[in-house]
Design a protein around this motif. Structure first.
Motif, PDB file in Angstrom:
ATOM      1  N   UNK A  47       0.852  -1.205   0.000  1.00  0.00           N
ATOM      2  CA  UNK A  47       0.000   0.000   0.000  1.00  0.00           C
ATOM      3  C   UNK A  47       0.885   1.252   0.000  1.00  0.00           C
ATOM      4  N   UNK A  48       0.556   2.189  -0.872  1.00  0.00           N
ATOM      5  CA  UNK A  48       1.339   3.436  -0.817  1.00  0.00           C
ATOM      6  C   UNK A  48       0.585   4.471   0.025  1.00  0.00           C
ATOM      7  N   UNK A  49       1.353   5.251   0.713  1.00  0.00           N
ATOM      8  CA  UNK A  49       0.777   6.262   1.602  1.00  0.00           C
ATOM      9  C   UNK A  49       1.025   7.640   0.998  1.00  0.00           C
ATOM     10  N   UNK A  50       0.149   8.611   1.268  1.00  0.00           N
ATOM     11  CA  UNK A  50       0.350   9.954   0.708  1.00  0.00           C
ATOM     12  C   UNK A  50       1.737  10.491   1.084  1.00  0.00           C
ATOM     13  N   UNK A 110      14.655   9.467   8.160  1.00  0.00           N
ATOM     14  CA  UNK A 110      14.437   8.111   8.689  1.00  0.00           C
ATOM     15  C   UNK A 110      12.952   7.895   8.994  1.00  0.00           C
ATOM     16  N   UNK A 111      12.343   8.946   9.584  1.00  0.00           N
ATOM     17  CA  UNK A 111      10.936   8.810   9.981  1.00  0.00           C
ATOM     18  C   UNK A 111      10.015   8.732   8.776  1.00  0.00           C
ATOM     19  N   UNK A 112      10.337   9.530   7.752  1.00  0.00           N
ATOM     20  CA  UNK A 112       9.510   9.496   6.537  1.00  0.00           C
ATOM     21  C   UNK A 112       9.609   8.113   5.899  1.00  0.00           C
ATOM     22  N   UNK A 172       6.605   5.717   5.199  1.00  0.00           N
ATOM     23  CA  UNK A 172       6.317   5.164   3.870  1.00  0.00           C
ATOM     24  C   UNK A 172       6.053   3.662   3.946  1.00  0.00           C
ATOM     25  N   UNK A 173       6.695   3.018   4.913  1.00  0.00           N
ATOM     26  CA  UNK A 173       6.503   1.570   5.079  1.00  0.00           C
ATOM     27  C   UNK A 173       5.214   1.245   5.849  1.00  0.00           C
ATOM     28  N   UNK A 174       5.024   1.966   6.985  1.00  0.00           N
ATOM     29  CA  UNK A 174       3.930   1.582   7.895  1.00  0.00           C
ATOM     30  C   UNK A 174       2.684   2.461   7.799  1.00  0.00           C
ATOM     31  N   UNK A 175       2.804   3.678   7.229  1.00  0.00           N
ATOM     32  CA  UNK A 175       1.691   4.635   7.289  1.00  0.00           C
ATOM     33  C   UNK A 175       1.512   5.127   8.712  1.00  0.00           C
ATOM     34  N   UNK A 233      13.940  -0.696  16.153  1.00  0.00           N
ATOM     35  CA  UNK A 233      14.164   0.728  15.804  1.00  0.00           C
ATOM     36  C   UNK A 233      12.814   1.448  15.727  1.00  0.00           C
ATOM     37  N   UNK A 234      11.829   0.819  15.086  1.00  0.00           N
ATOM     38  CA  UNK A 234      10.478   1.393  15.036  1.00  0.00           C
ATOM     39  C   UNK A 234       9.517   0.410  15.673  1.00  0.00           C
ATOM     40  N   UNK A 235       8.747   0.888  16.638  1.00  0.00           N
ATOM     41  CA  UNK A 235       7.828   0.003  17.357  1.00  0.00           C
ATOM     42  C   UNK A 235       6.496   0.709  17.561  1.00  0.00           C
TER      43      UNK A 235
END
Ligand code: G1P
Length: 299
Positions: free
Chosen positions: A1-4, A151-153, A157-160, A188-190
């Motif tokens: 899924x792509x996110x805006x 990094x956050x973007x 982009x991966x998780x929305x 790293x991301x949770x």
């Protein structure tokens, strides 16, 4: 899924900077320099390096200098040009956002970070956005590290969903920050479990502080519109984020570099030293001076 795509970043810059008086009597605190760049320029650089295209400043009275900083300075540019200082002129122009890439709005009263963000609602519109607190400089000390907001973007982009950057602070400082609890401390991301603004001493869910970088969905604005006051009798962003986390995905991303809170004197001075030491043009001479100063200082 792509996110805006994340195109816009909000920079709240209305704070009075009372901790830095008298330096900030006539100068916005965001214009104080870390090495040779104003603090605000450092964070705009970070956003640009992450692909941000529109820079939204929530200013206040006496902050006009920030607007001037991101505009042409005709006399200066003409003088540099006529003196053949081409490299300086090129560097100056490279820092400028292009025409139409900046917006300025005013927070008319100091009602809190949540209120400052809400002031940007019309300019942001109905799309997810980045929020960057200029006081907090995220210095990437890792070999292949990239700007925190980049990094956050990528995580977005991966998780929305929504994201905050987190940074561990000593247990006796948790009451000064927004603190989050996370599902997987090692990741790293949770996903987050809890979020509380300035918890009373001994009640923090972890030592992971919200370090001043956010990716937020536009649904935050409807929650902020309630204008409920929280910690310190201010409209707190964290309180609305907590409500958002009940209905939308919310993640915390650990920042692995070093965060300097330039809103404190120690953080500001430390940032100057660290940033100077990472500059190849300044570091060699500065190291010699620093060694000299530290000689005989009890550490
Ligand atoms: C704000 C946020 C807080 C965050 C901090 C980072 O607090 O409300 O959650 O941890 O920035 O600097 P303030 O510094 O405005 O008190």
């Amino acid at each position: 899924m792509t996110h805006p795509r994340i195109r816009k970043a909000v920079f709240p810059v209305a704070g009075l900077g009372t901790r830095f008086l008298p330096a900030t009597k006539a100068i916005p605190k965001e214009m104080l320099t870390v090495v040779d760049r104003p603090v605000i320029q450092h964070v705009v650089d970070e956003a640009r390096a992450a692909g941000i295209e529109h820079f939204i400043f929530v200013t206040g009275r006496n902050k006009g200098m920030i607007e001037d900083h991101f505009d042409h300075q005709f006399e200066l540019e003409a003088t540099l040009s006529s003196r053949g200082k081409d490299a300086e002129l090129k560097a100056l122009l490279a820092d400028l956002p292009r025409a139409g890439e900046t917006s300025f709005t005013r927070q008319q009263a100091p009602l809190g970070l949540g209120h400052a963000v809400w002031c940007a609602r019309d300019i942001v519109g109905n799309e997810p956005f980045a929020l960057i607190l200029p006081d907090m400089l995220h210095h990437n000390t890792q070999e292949f590290g990239q700007p925190c907001i980049k990094d956050m973007i990528e995580a977005y982009n991966e998780h929305g969903g929504n994201h905050v950057a987190v940074y561990p602070v000593p247990d006796d400082q948790t009451h000064q920050y927004g603190i989050v609890g996370v599902v997987d401390r090692a990741a790293k991301t949770s996903a987050i479990t809890k979020m509380v603004e300035k918890p009373a001493k001994g009640t923090a869910p972890s030592n992971l502080s919200i370090s001043g970088r956010y990716i937020l969905q536009p649904s935050i604005f409807a929650l902020l519109a309630a204008q409920e006051k929280g910690a310190g009798n201010e409209i707190q962003l964290t309180d609305s984020m907590l409500k958002l986390a009940e209905i939308e995905k919310f993640f915390a991303m650990r920042f692995d570099g070093k965060v300097y809170d330039t809103g404190t004197k120690t953080g500001f001075l430390s940032a100057n030293v660290a940033y100077a030491l990472s500059r190849t043009d300044i570091a060699p001479a500065f190291k010699i001076e620093l060694k000299e100063i530290l000689k005989g200082v009890e550490l």
